[in-house]
Design a protein around this motif. Structure first.
Motif, PDB file in Angstrom:
ATOM      1  N   ASN A 189     103.731 -42.716   1.405  1.00 21.26           N
ATOM      2  CA  ASN A 189     102.803 -42.375   0.332  1.00 21.26           C
ATOM      3  C   ASN A 189     102.832 -43.375  -0.818  1.00 21.26           C
ATOM      4  OD1 ASN A 189     101.947 -40.201   1.770  1.00 21.26           O
ATOM      5  ND2 ASN A 189     102.927 -38.668   0.494  1.00 21.26           N
ATOM      6  N   GLU A 190     103.996 -43.984  -1.058  1.00 22.80           N
ATOM      7  CA  GLU A 190     104.088 -44.942  -2.169  1.00 22.80           C
ATOM      8  C   GLU A 190     103.166 -46.134  -1.943  1.00 22.80           C
ATOM      9  OE1 GLU A 190     107.163 -43.831  -0.645  1.00 22.80           O
ATOM     10  OE2 GLU A 190     107.233 -42.266  -2.171  1.00 22.80           O
ATOM     11  N   GLN A 191     103.025 -46.544  -0.700  1.00 20.73           N
ATOM     12  CA  GLN A 191     102.171 -47.676  -0.348  1.00 20.73           C
ATOM     13  C   GLN A 191     100.706 -47.392  -0.701  1.00 20.73           C
ATOM     14  OE1 GLN A 191     102.568 -48.718   3.787  1.00 20.73           O
ATOM     15  NE2 GLN A 191     100.661 -49.846   3.833  1.00 20.73           N
ATOM     16  N   TRP A 192     100.326 -46.131  -0.661  1.00 21.12           N
ATOM     17  CA  TRP A 192      98.947 -45.728  -0.903  1.00 21.12           C
ATOM     18  C   TRP A 192      98.839 -44.787  -2.113  1.00 21.12           C
ATOM     19  CZ3 TRP A 192      95.636 -48.342   2.053  1.00 21.12           C
ATOM     20  CH2 TRP A 192      96.048 -48.797   3.297  1.00 21.12           C
ATOM     21  N   SER A 193      99.714 -44.937  -3.076  1.00 17.54           N
ATOM     22  CA  SER A 193      99.779 -43.955  -4.167  1.00 17.54           C
ATOM     23  C   SER A 193      98.463 -43.819  -4.939  1.00 17.54           C
ATOM     24  CB  SER A 193     100.927 -44.273  -5.123  1.00 17.54           C
ATOM     25  OG  SER A 193     100.778 -45.561  -5.665  1.00 17.54           O
ATOM     26  N   ASP A 194      97.794 -44.909  -5.262  1.00 20.59           N
ATOM     27  CA  ASP A 194      96.525 -44.815  -5.991  1.00 20.59           C
ATOM     28  C   ASP A 194      95.452 -44.116  -5.156  1.00 20.59           C
ATOM     29  OD1 ASP A 194      97.635 -46.122  -8.143  1.00 20.59           O
ATOM     30  OD2 ASP A 194      96.736 -48.077  -7.670  1.00 20.59           O
ATOM     31  N   GLU A 195      95.416 -44.449  -3.871  1.00 21.85           N
ATOM     32  CA  GLU A 195      94.424 -43.863  -2.975  1.00 21.85           C
ATOM     33  C   GLU A 195      94.662 -42.360  -2.788  1.00 21.85           C
ATOM     34  OE1 GLU A 195      96.137 -46.650  -2.526  1.00 21.85           O
ATOM     35  OE2 GLU A 195      94.707 -48.251  -2.119  1.00 21.85           O
ATOM     36  N   GLY A 229     100.102 -41.139   3.780  1.00 20.53           N
ATOM     37  CA  GLY A 229      99.897 -42.548   4.011  1.00 20.53           C
ATOM     38  C   GLY A 229     100.654 -42.998   5.248  1.00 20.53           C
ATOM     39  N   PHE A 230     100.064 -43.887   5.984  1.00 22.23           N
ATOM     40  CA  PHE A 230     100.687 -44.472   7.156  1.00 22.23           C
ATOM     41  C   PHE A 230     100.683 -45.980   6.980  1.00 22.23           C
ATOM     42  CE2 PHE A 230      99.374 -40.281   8.381  1.00 22.23           C
ATOM     43  CZ  PHE A 230     100.386 -39.837   9.216  1.00 22.23           C
ATOM     44  N   LYS A 231     101.146 -46.690   7.958  1.00 21.76           N
ATOM     45  CA  LYS A 231     101.267 -48.144   7.832  1.00 21.76           C
ATOM     46  C   LYS A 231      99.925 -48.799   7.511  1.00 21.76           C
ATOM     47  CE  LYS A 231     103.014 -52.189  10.232  1.00 21.76           C
ATOM     48  NZ  LYS A 231     103.620 -52.701  11.457  1.00 21.76           N
ATOM     49  N   ASN A 232      98.885 -48.455   8.265  1.00 24.16           N
ATOM     50  CA  ASN A 232      97.610 -49.154   8.128  1.00 24.16           C
ATOM     51  C   ASN A 232      96.487 -48.325   7.494  1.00 24.16           C
ATOM     52  OD1 ASN A 232      98.574 -51.542   9.401  1.00 24.16           O
ATOM     53  ND2 ASN A 232      98.409 -50.491  11.367  1.00 24.16           N
ATOM     54  N   TYR A 233      96.770 -47.094   7.127  1.00 22.36           N
ATOM     55  CA  TYR A 233      95.725 -46.250   6.558  1.00 22.36           C
ATOM     56  C   TYR A 233      96.343 -45.080   5.809  1.00 22.36           C
ATOM     57  CZ  TYR A 233      96.769 -43.459  10.716  1.00 22.36           C
ATOM     58  OH  TYR A 233      97.401 -42.738  11.689  1.00 22.36           O
ATOM     59  N   PHE A 234      95.511 -44.442   4.984  1.00 25.78           N
ATOM     60  CA  PHE A 234      95.876 -43.159   4.371  1.00 25.78           C
ATOM     61  C   PHE A 234      94.888 -42.150   4.917  1.00 25.78           C
ATOM     62  CE2 PHE A 234      92.941 -45.253   1.535  1.00 25.78           C
ATOM     63  CZ  PHE A 234      92.172 -44.265   0.950  1.00 25.78           C
TER      64      PHE A 234
END
Length: 192
Positions: A10-16, A52-57
């Motif tokens: 989730n941190e990778q996609w936090s804004d999304e 969030g996942f590696k390539n998508y949220f």
């Protein structure tokens, strides 16, 4: 005290994910955390999750199979395995259309209110010929086995029949014989 595990992507996609959360906040769903992830419920029933996942949220719809997917955005994440769950995957904030997300989420809520949901299938386990032959060698074993609940019977059957080699099956059967005769379930020592 154990540390609570959280969804580590989730941190990778936090804004999304925050964007999705702001859209979902416009609905009657209640945000909670389950299995370390963000889950939204209605009347204590799981409706959607975010992650969030590696390539998508994604937004996953627990009973997404019932959603009319007019825009063809939903995918079955586990084809052949997953029955009801559907995902809507995004790779950028620009792909998130607020009105469309709200439409799908509100439809999921309506479906839940209307009782549309996949009920888990009860799996029946048939004992192998080996298991039945060994059991039938002793009438007391048969009677004790039949006295157990179907759930506990299933545990015994799977324990024996999951062994690949005949020797292992024999060893396991010898191990459970005293348990059967003493009316002790295979995993009773782990139950509270």
């Amino acid at each position: 005290m154990e540390d609570k595990k959280t969804w580590n992507r989730n941190e990778q996609w936090s804004d999304e994910i925050e964007l999705l959360k702001s859209i979902i906040a416009q609905t009657e769903l209640v945000e909670t955390t389950k299995w370390g992830g963000i889950v939204y419920t209605w009347n204590n029933r799981n409706i959607i999750g975010l992650g969030g996942f590696k390539n998508y949220f994604t937004i996953w719809f627990f009973n997404g199979v019932f959603l009319p997917d007019e825009k063809n955005v939903l995918v079955n994440a586990g084809e052949g395995v997953t029955k009801g769950l559907r995902q809507w995957r995004f790779t950028s904030k620009a792909e998130v259309e607020e009105k469309l997300v709200l439409h799908y989420v509100n439809q999921a809520i309506t479906n839940e209110k209307n009782g549309l949901s996949i009920k888990p299938e009860k799996k029946t386990v048939e004992p192998s010929g080996f298991f039945l032959a060994k059991l039938n060698e002793n009438q007391a074993l048969v009677e004790q086995f039949n006295a157990f609940s179907p759930y506990k019977q299933k545990e015994f059957i799977e324990y024996i029949d999951s062994a690949k080699q005949e020797k292992t099956k024999l060893d396991r059967f010898e191990k459970i014989k005293p348990m059967l005769l003493a009316n002790i379930g295979l995993n009773d020592k782990y139950r509270k």
